[in-house]
Design a protein around this motif. Structure first.
Motif, mmCIF file in Angstrom:
data_model
loop_
_atom_site.group_PDB
_atom_site.id
_atom_site.type_symbol
_atom_site.label_atom_id
_atom_site.label_comp_id
_atom_site.label_asym_id
_atom_site.label_seq_id
_atom_site.Cartn_x
_atom_site.Cartn_y
_atom_site.Cartn_z
ATOM 1 N N PHE A 152 0.833 -1.204 0.000
ATOM 2 C CA PHE A 152 0.000 0.000 0.000
ATOM 3 C C PHE A 152 0.869 1.255 0.000
ATOM 4 N N SER A 153 1.867 1.294 0.885
ATOM 5 C CA SER A 153 2.718 2.483 0.970
ATOM 6 C C SER A 153 3.519 2.677 -0.315
ATOM 7 N N TYR A 166 8.595 0.294 10.127
ATOM 8 C CA TYR A 166 7.865 1.363 10.809
ATOM 9 C C TYR A 166 6.460 0.916 11.192
ATOM 10 N N LEU A 167 6.131 1.102 12.456
ATOM 11 C CA LEU A 167 4.772 0.891 12.937
ATOM 12 C C LEU A 167 4.091 2.234 13.180
ATOM 13 N N TYR A 168 4.905 3.243 13.554
ATOM 14 C CA TYR A 168 4.359 4.574 13.857
ATOM 15 C C TYR A 168 5.423 5.629 13.602
ATOM 16 N N SER A 169 4.979 6.818 13.223
ATOM 17 C CA SER A 169 5.873 7.964 13.053
ATOM 18 C C SER A 169 5.060 9.218 13.331
ATOM 19 N N ASN A 170 5.583 10.103 14.201
ATOM 20 C CA ASN A 170 4.801 11.300 14.520
ATOM 21 C C ASN A 170 4.985 12.373 13.440
ATOM 22 N N ALA A 171 4.271 13.475 13.581
ATOM 23 C CA ALA A 171 4.261 14.524 12.556
ATOM 24 C C ALA A 171 5.658 15.079 12.304
ATOM 25 N N ALA A 172 6.445 15.279 13.361
ATOM 26 C CA ALA A 172 7.795 15.843 13.203
ATOM 27 C C ALA A 172 8.690 14.904 12.402
ATOM 28 N N ASN A 173 8.589 13.615 12.656
ATOM 29 C CA ASN A 173 9.413 12.652 11.921
ATOM 30 C C ASN A 173 8.959 12.527 10.474
ATOM 31 N N ASN A 174 7.641 12.582 10.265
ATOM 32 C CA ASN A 174 7.122 12.541 8.891
ATOM 33 C C ASN A 174 7.662 13.716 8.084
ATOM 34 N N ALA A 175 7.649 14.901 8.699
ATOM 35 C CA ALA A 175 8.130 16.095 8.017
ATOM 36 C C ALA A 175 9.627 15.981 7.731
ATOM 37 N N ASP A 216 2.631 6.383 4.268
ATOM 38 C CA ASP A 216 3.663 5.909 3.352
ATOM 39 C C ASP A 216 4.815 5.219 4.078
ATOM 40 N N LEU A 217 4.876 5.384 5.404
ATOM 41 C CA LEU A 217 5.931 4.764 6.199
ATOM 42 C C LEU A 217 5.531 3.396 6.735
ATOM 43 N N LEU A 218 4.251 3.239 7.019
ATOM 44 C CA LEU A 218 3.765 2.043 7.702
ATOM 45 C C LEU A 218 4.169 0.772 6.968
ATOM 46 N N GLY A 219 4.904 -0.083 7.675
ATOM 47 C CA GLY A 219 5.296 -1.371 7.116
ATOM 48 C C GLY A 219 6.588 -1.350 6.319
ATOM 49 N N ARG A 220 7.176 -0.165 6.100
ATOM 50 C CA ARG A 220 8.402 -0.096 5.296
ATOM 51 C C ARG A 220 9.642 -0.276 6.175
ATOM 52 N N HIS A 221 10.647 -0.900 5.610
ATOM 53 C CA HIS A 221 11.869 -1.231 6.350
ATOM 54 C C HIS A 221 12.695 0.026 6.597
ATOM 55 N N LEU A 222 13.294 0.105 7.774
ATOM 56 C CA LEU A 222 14.095 1.267 8.164
ATOM 57 C C LEU A 222 15.224 1.533 7.169
ATOM 58 N N SER A 223 15.793 0.475 6.608
ATOM 59 C CA SER A 223 16.920 0.630 5.688
ATOM 60 C C SER A 223 16.543 1.407 4.432
ATOM 61 N N GLU A 224 15.249 1.448 4.088
ATOM 62 C CA GLU A 224 14.815 2.216 2.920
ATOM 63 C C GLU A 224 15.063 3.711 3.112
ATOM 64 N N PHE A 225 15.169 4.144 4.367
ATOM 65 C CA PHE A 225 15.303 5.573 4.653
ATOM 66 C C PHE A 225 16.709 5.963 5.082
ATOM 67 N N ILE A 226 17.431 5.032 5.729
ATOM 68 C CA ILE A 226 18.775 5.379 6.193
ATOM 69 C C ILE A 226 19.858 4.685 5.373
ATOM 70 N N GLY A 227 19.461 3.811 4.475
ATOM 71 C CA GLY A 227 20.437 3.089 3.667
ATOM 72 C C GLY A 227 20.844 1.778 4.317
ATOM 73 N N LEU A 228 21.104 0.772 3.506
ATOM 74 C CA LEU A 228 21.424 -0.558 4.026
ATOM 75 C C LEU A 228 22.715 -0.565 4.827
ATOM 76 N N GLU A 229 23.742 0.159 4.355
ATOM 77 C CA GLU A 229 25.023 0.164 5.056
ATOM 78 C C GLU A 229 24.891 0.763 6.449
ATOM 79 N N ARG A 230 24.227 1.909 6.576
ATOM 80 C CA ARG A 230 24.053 2.530 7.893
ATOM 81 C C ARG A 230 23.196 1.654 8.784
ATOM 82 N N PHE A 231 22.188 1.022 8.177
ATOM 83 C CA PHE A 231 21.334 0.129 8.965
ATOM 84 C C PHE A 231 22.141 -1.019 9.540
#
Length: 237
Positions: free
Chosen positions: A8-9, A141-150, A158-173
């Motif tokens: 969905f996201s 991601y299960l939850y993200s507040n308004a400040a983090n979304n911004a 668009d965050l719900l269910g997506r892997h953290l590595s999609e946002f910080i990169g696989l190497e940093r993860f």
């Protein structure tokens, strides 16, 4: 269920890209693909309290996102009522509240829990200037507040269910976030400082505090609170 949320996201991200390109035909085609995904999410029968929470949170977000469309609001409210009836029909009000709030067992108030008066109250968290997120044990991601979304320039839906590595990169993860999250999932409270790698605030020291999120005594994820700080260079991770 996370696969459905991710689908969905991802579709929402595709729609946003199509809108930016001005491709109305593609937008309409992608939009038609959302309805079956929403139907699949609603039809899914949760097997845990975490999945029930995720379904209810999804519908709540959908209602907010389509608040300007009366027909959509009525349809989504009806779907939300169906979910509540499915899981809580016949339950006493007190029992329902306890289930929906993921009430913690025992007197320990140091653990993050879901509840109307607890750390995951949407109204409270969305008013905070600090970024707040909840990451599940499979690093999604299960939850993200308004400040983090911004900060991430995206929407909670668009965050719900997506892997953290999609946002910080696989190497940093792999090199930084994963082992700290694993420590949190093991019951530790983690507190460290790192330098931002995002273009907008590259090099900015950020304090990250992780607290285990519990449901019925079991750790189901980690609550992350991120805050810009001023520190000496030698204390940054």
């Amino acid at each position: 269920m996370l696969a459905l949320f991710h689908a969905f996201s991802s579709k929402c991200v595709q729609i946003q890209r199509a809108i930016k390109m001005g491709d109305d035909v593609l937008v309409a085609a992608l939009d038609r693909e959302l309805a079956p995904l929403v139907a699949a999410i609603l039809a899914y029968r949760a097997s845990s309290m975490l999945e029930i929470y995720m379904q209810l949170q999804f519908m709540s977000n959908l209602i907010r996102q389509e608040a300007d469309d009366r027909t959509s609001v009525m349809r989504n409210c009806s779907a939300l009522a169906t979910l509540l009836h499915r899981y809580f029909a016949g339950a006493e009000v007190a029992a329902m509240d306890a289930l929906l709030s993921f009430a913690s067992e025992g007197p320990d108030r140091g653990n993050a829990v879901f509840g109307d008066d607890e750390v995951l109250s949407d109204l409270v968290l969305d008013s905070l200037p600090d970024r707040v997120a909840v990451i599940t044990r499979d690093y999604r991601y299960l939850y993200s507040n308004a400040a983090n979304n911004a900060y991430l320039n995206t929407k909670q839906m668009d965050l719900l269910g997506r892997h953290l590595s999609e946002f910080i990169g696989l190497e940093r993860f792999e090199q930084r976030a994963k082992h700290k999250l694993d420590a949190c999932f093991a019951g530790e409270s983690v507190d460290y400082i790192y330098r931002s790698y995002f273009t907008a605030d590259a090099g900015q020291p950020i304090r990250c505090r992780m607290t285990p999120v519990r449901a019925k005594g079991e750790i189901i994820g980690a609550l992350l609170m991120l805050q810009d700080v001023k520190v000496a260079a030698d204390v940054v991770a």
